[in-house]
Scaffold this active site. Structure first.
Site, PDB file in Angstrom:
ATOM      1  N   ALA A   1      -1.763  25.007  -5.684  1.00  0.00           N
ATOM      2  CA  ALA A   1      -1.210  24.637  -6.990  1.00  0.00           C
ATOM      3  C   ALA A   1      -2.305  24.641  -8.054  1.00  0.00           C
ATOM      4  CB  ALA A   1      -0.539  23.274  -6.913  1.00  0.00           C
TER       5      ALA A   1
ATOM      6  N   ASP B   1       2.151  19.436  -7.174  1.00  0.00           N
ATOM      7  CA  ASP B   1       1.622  18.151  -6.719  1.00  0.00           C
ATOM      8  C   ASP B   1       0.118  18.355  -6.617  1.00  0.00           C
ATOM      9  OD1 ASP B   1       0.693  15.943  -5.132  1.00  0.00           O
ATOM     10  OD2 ASP B   1       2.679  15.708  -4.254  1.00  0.00           O
TER      11      ASP B   1
ATOM     12  N   LEU C   1      -1.842  17.341  -4.591  1.00  0.00           N
ATOM     13  CA  LEU C   1      -2.253  17.512  -3.201  1.00  0.00           C
ATOM     14  C   LEU C   1      -2.557  18.965  -2.852  1.00  0.00           C
ATOM     15  CD1 LEU C   1       0.144  15.261  -1.085  1.00  0.00           C
ATOM     16  CD2 LEU C   1      -2.347  15.238  -0.998  1.00  0.00           C
ATOM     17  N   SER C   2      -1.976  19.900  -3.579  1.00  0.00           N
ATOM     18  CA  SER C   2      -2.025  21.310  -3.205  1.00  0.00           C
ATOM     19  C   SER C   2      -3.162  22.072  -3.872  1.00  0.00           C
ATOM     20  CB  SER C   2      -0.694  21.985  -3.569  1.00  0.00           C
ATOM     21  OG  SER C   2      -0.782  23.384  -3.443  1.00  0.00           O
ATOM     22  N   HIS C   3      -4.050  22.642  -3.035  1.00  0.00           N
ATOM     23  CA  HIS C   3      -5.118  23.492  -3.585  1.00  0.00           C
ATOM     24  C   HIS C   3      -4.540  24.769  -4.178  1.00  0.00           C
ATOM     25  CE1 HIS C   3      -4.313  24.721   0.463  1.00  0.00           C
ATOM     26  NE2 HIS C   3      -5.292  24.033   1.040  1.00  0.00           N
TER      27      HIS C   3
END
EC number: 5.99.1.4
Length: 223
Positions: A19, A13, A15-17
């Site tokens: 990631a 996603d 949203l995830s750093h």
């Protein structure tokens, strides 16, 4: 759904750093081990709800620690990193665009650009105009992709991805899945690499660890 042994499934996603950081290394890992990297957009909020969790950003002490943690990792690995425009934000538009039908190379490039816009350029990928601009920068038809992203078929694809991920045991992002083994977070890439190299410290006989999964609770936290 995620059972091809020659695939490395990458659940993410925007949203995830973590990631974003792990995305920078996952393609190389897959290539080194003759695996096909398959990015799977999922809704992180859906994972949290399914597992009755709160996000790291909702725990102030954890948020502060994690910010320093990802800053250290970005410096260590030479990955561009900047504060997002806002956080948390609504990632649905970017996730749905990532679910659109595109040739593999174009889809990978678009995902990379959306990640970079979020975590290296501080752009508001929650805004349609920003996502549209990123699509154009990727040399793609922004009007067509933005329209496709709003179709019932693409919205259903994202929901199905999320539901299937939950069924596979995914609880957070990024998660990598290969040969029925889950590896969660940037810091688990080392364990993933050991597993792919045939050097998993726990070995292949998992039955000897069965006792760890049969523990009974003698206390329970009130909620």
């Amino acid at each position: 759904m995620f059972n091809k042994p020659n695939h490395l499934y990458y659940f993410f996603d925007f949203l995830s750093h973590n990631a974003w950081l792990a995305w920078q290394r996952s393609a190389k890992l897959a290539t080194q081990h003759d695996l096909i990297l398959e990015p799977v957009p999922v809704v992180f909020a859906g994972l949290l709800k399914a597992h009755n969790q709160v996000g790291p950003g909702e725990v102030p002490a954890k948020l502060r620690w994690m910010t320093w943690n990802v800053l250290r990792k970005s410096k260590q690995h030479g990955i561009a990193f900047a504060p997002p425009h806002t956080h948390p934000f609504n990632p649905l538009i970017a996730l749905r665009v990532s679910c659109c039908d595109l040739p593999r190379a174009q889809r990978f490039d678009l995902i990379t650009r959306l990640f970079s816009a979020t975590w290296a350029e501080s752009r508001a990928v929650s805004e349609p105009d920003v996502v549209s601009a990123v699509i154009t920068e990727a040399g793609l038809n922004a009007d067509a992709l933005m329209a496709e992203a709003q179709t019932d078929a693409v919205k259903a694809r994202l929901r199905e991805n999320t539901d299937a991920a939950i069924a596979a045991g995914v609880f957070g992002v990024p998660t990598m899945l290969v040969r029925n083994e889950l590896f969660w977070g940037f810091d688990d890439l080392e364990n993933l690499e050991n597993f792919l190299d045939g050097a998993d410290p726990i070995g292949s006989d998992k039955e000897i660890y069965a006792g760890w999964f049969n523990l009974r609770a003698s206390a329970q936290r009130k909620r």
